[in-house]
Design a protein around this motif. Structure first.
Motif, PDB file in Angstrom:
ATOM      1  N   LYS A 100       0.878  -1.309   0.121  1.00  0.00           N
ATOM      2  CA  LYS A 100      -0.002  -0.084   0.063  1.00  0.00           C
ATOM      3  C   LYS A 100       0.756   1.482   0.747  1.00  0.00           C
ATOM      4  O   LYS A 100       0.877   2.307  -0.991  1.00  0.00           O
ATOM      5  N   GLY A 101       2.137   1.819   1.155  1.00  0.00           N
ATOM      6  CA  GLY A 101       2.429   2.547   1.177  1.00  0.00           C
ATOM      7  C   GLY A 101       3.387   2.846   0.272  1.00  0.00           C
ATOM      8  O   GLY A 101       3.592   3.896  -0.196  1.00  0.00           O
ATOM      9  N   TRP A 102       4.099   1.701  -0.601  1.00  0.00           N
ATOM     10  CA  TRP A 102       4.965   2.099  -1.201  1.00  0.00           C
ATOM     11  C   TRP A 102       4.197   2.230  -2.596  1.00  0.00           C
ATOM     12  O   TRP A 102       5.364   2.251  -3.338  1.00  0.00           O
ATOM     13  N   GLN A 105       3.112   5.276  -2.659  1.00  0.00           N
ATOM     14  CA  GLN A 105       4.222   6.408  -3.015  1.00  0.00           C
ATOM     15  C   GLN A 105       4.782   7.075  -4.236  1.00  0.00           C
ATOM     16  O   GLN A 105       5.229   7.583  -4.825  1.00  0.00           O
ATOM     17  N   ASP A 126      -4.203   7.170   4.355  1.00  0.00           N
ATOM     18  CA  ASP A 126      -2.299   7.380   5.105  1.00  0.00           C
ATOM     19  C   ASP A 126      -2.637   8.077   2.885  1.00  0.00           C
ATOM     20  O   ASP A 126      -3.070   8.243   2.538  1.00  0.00           O
ATOM     21  N   VAL A 128       0.426  11.252   1.608  1.00  0.00           N
ATOM     22  CA  VAL A 128       1.362  11.578   1.320  1.00  0.00           C
ATOM     23  C   VAL A 128       1.510  12.927   0.163  1.00  0.00           C
ATOM     24  O   VAL A 128       0.201  13.233  -0.696  1.00  0.00           O
ATOM     25  N   ALA A 157       4.520  12.281   4.381  1.00  0.00           N
ATOM     26  CA  ALA A 157       3.767  11.369   4.132  1.00  0.00           C
ATOM     27  C   ALA A 157       3.413  11.517   5.961  1.00  0.00           C
ATOM     28  O   ALA A 157       4.489  11.417   7.083  1.00  0.00           O
ATOM     29  N   ALA A 159       0.646   8.434   8.258  1.00  0.00           N
ATOM     30  CA  ALA A 159       0.072   6.757   8.043  1.00  0.00           C
ATOM     31  C   ALA A 159      -0.429   6.339   9.359  1.00  0.00           C
ATOM     32  O   ALA A 159       0.375   6.198  10.071  1.00  0.00           O
ATOM     33  N   THR A 191       8.383   9.309   3.257  1.00  0.00           N
ATOM     34  CA  THR A 191       7.975   8.887   2.726  1.00  0.00           C
ATOM     35  C   THR A 191       6.991   7.737   3.122  1.00  0.00           C
ATOM     36  O   THR A 191       6.754   7.705   4.138  1.00  0.00           O
ATOM     37  N   LEU A 192       6.009   7.923   2.005  1.00  0.00           N
ATOM     38  CA  LEU A 192       5.076   6.971   2.725  1.00  0.00           C
ATOM     39  C   LEU A 192       4.955   5.687   2.974  1.00  0.00           C
ATOM     40  O   LEU A 192       4.291   4.647   3.061  1.00  0.00           O
ATOM     41  N   THR A 193       5.831   5.523   1.833  1.00  0.00           N
ATOM     42  CA  THR A 193       6.623   3.940   2.038  1.00  0.00           C
ATOM     43  C   THR A 193       6.962   2.696   3.445  1.00  0.00           C
ATOM     44  O   THR A 193       6.783   2.590   4.447  1.00  0.00           O
ATOM     45  N   ASP A 196       3.774   3.959   6.036  1.00  0.00           N
ATOM     46  CA  ASP A 196       3.199   3.406   6.245  1.00  0.00           C
ATOM     47  C   ASP A 196       3.626   2.156   6.911  1.00  0.00           C
ATOM     48  O   ASP A 196       3.038   1.437   7.964  1.00  0.00           O
TER      49      ASP A 196
END
Length: 240
Positions: A100-102, A105, A126, A128, A157, A159, A191-193, A196
């Motif tokens: 999801k996050g990866w 992003q 979540d 970004v 980001a 989460a 980052t959202l990666t 999250d």
């Protein structure tokens, strides 16, 4: 410009505040997210993840994208002492906590590459962002109609991991039981990666997850533990 689509089982909304909005870049964002869902979902029998899990694809035959996802999974498994693990006994390979996050992003990176300077991409809560500041609310872990904090976010980001939407779905892989100790944990990261994965891993760790996440480079934490205490890092960007 605002656009919302249902992807990966949750709504994904994009708001772009630039004067010029490249339509092709916006279309590419949602096309990529649908592609990521098709390729990496553990719920689609024809996905690359499911084919690997069934042994139809060898570990050395996976795509570069899936290899990157699996490397992230292993990094966080080791970092948490096994509390975070996408391979649980009796269950199939499930990298959703990473995908999801990866993938979101990467979608944000597509927008930046197209020259979009101010946007907010929200994937099931979540977020970004580019530009800012953007105000992001943290939902109260026990009251759906309340928030417990508001963040001011610029080029970052956010989460949150909790059990209020999907029940006790986050397991402590060391025990195989639902994680305990935290009601919710929110991570702010570059980052959202990172945000999250760190949020999910911290929740799996339980009470020790707050200190663990706080020690991660670039991560700020806002958490509510099972005793209803708020735990946060000093630099978490709370709105005035």
């Amino acid at each position: 410009m605002r656009r919302v689509e249902q992807v990966m089982g949750f709504p994904v909304s994009l708001r772009v505040d630039d004067e010029r909005v490249p339509g092709a870049a916006v279309a590419a964002v949602f096309a990529w997210l649908h592609e990521a869902d098709a390729r990496f979902s553990p719920f689609r029998p024809d996905s690359e993840v499911c084919r690997l899990d069934r042994g139809e694809t060898g570990p050395g035959e996976v795509s570069a994208d899936l290899a990157e996802i699996l490397a992230l999974c292993e990094e966080y498994r080791v970092a948490t002492g096994g509390a975070f693990d996408v391979r649980l006994p009796g269950r199939g390979l499930d990298p959703c906590a990473v995908v999801k996050g990866w993938s979101v992003q990467r979608a944000a990176d597509l927008l930046r590459s197209a020259g979009v300077e101010r946007f907010c991409l929200n994937a099931g809560g979540d977020v970004v962002t580019a530009g800012g500041p953007w105000r992001v609310g943290i939902r109260h872990p026990e009251r759906a109609d309340r928030i417990c904090a508001v963040l001011d976010i610029t080029d970052a980001a956010v989460a949150t991991s909790a059990c209020y939407e999907r029940g006790a779905h986050i397991l402590d892989a060391r025990t195989g039981l639902p994680a305990t100790g935290l009601l919710s944990v929110t991570i702010v990261a570059p980052t959202l990666t990172e945000a999250d994965m760190t949020a999910t891993a911290a929740f799996a760790l339980g009470e020790e997850g707050v200190a663990w996440a706080s020690a991660r480079p670039g991560c700020e934490v806002f958490a509510v533990d099972s005793a209803r205490r708020v735990l946060r890092t000093q630099r978490v960007p709370l709105a005035a």
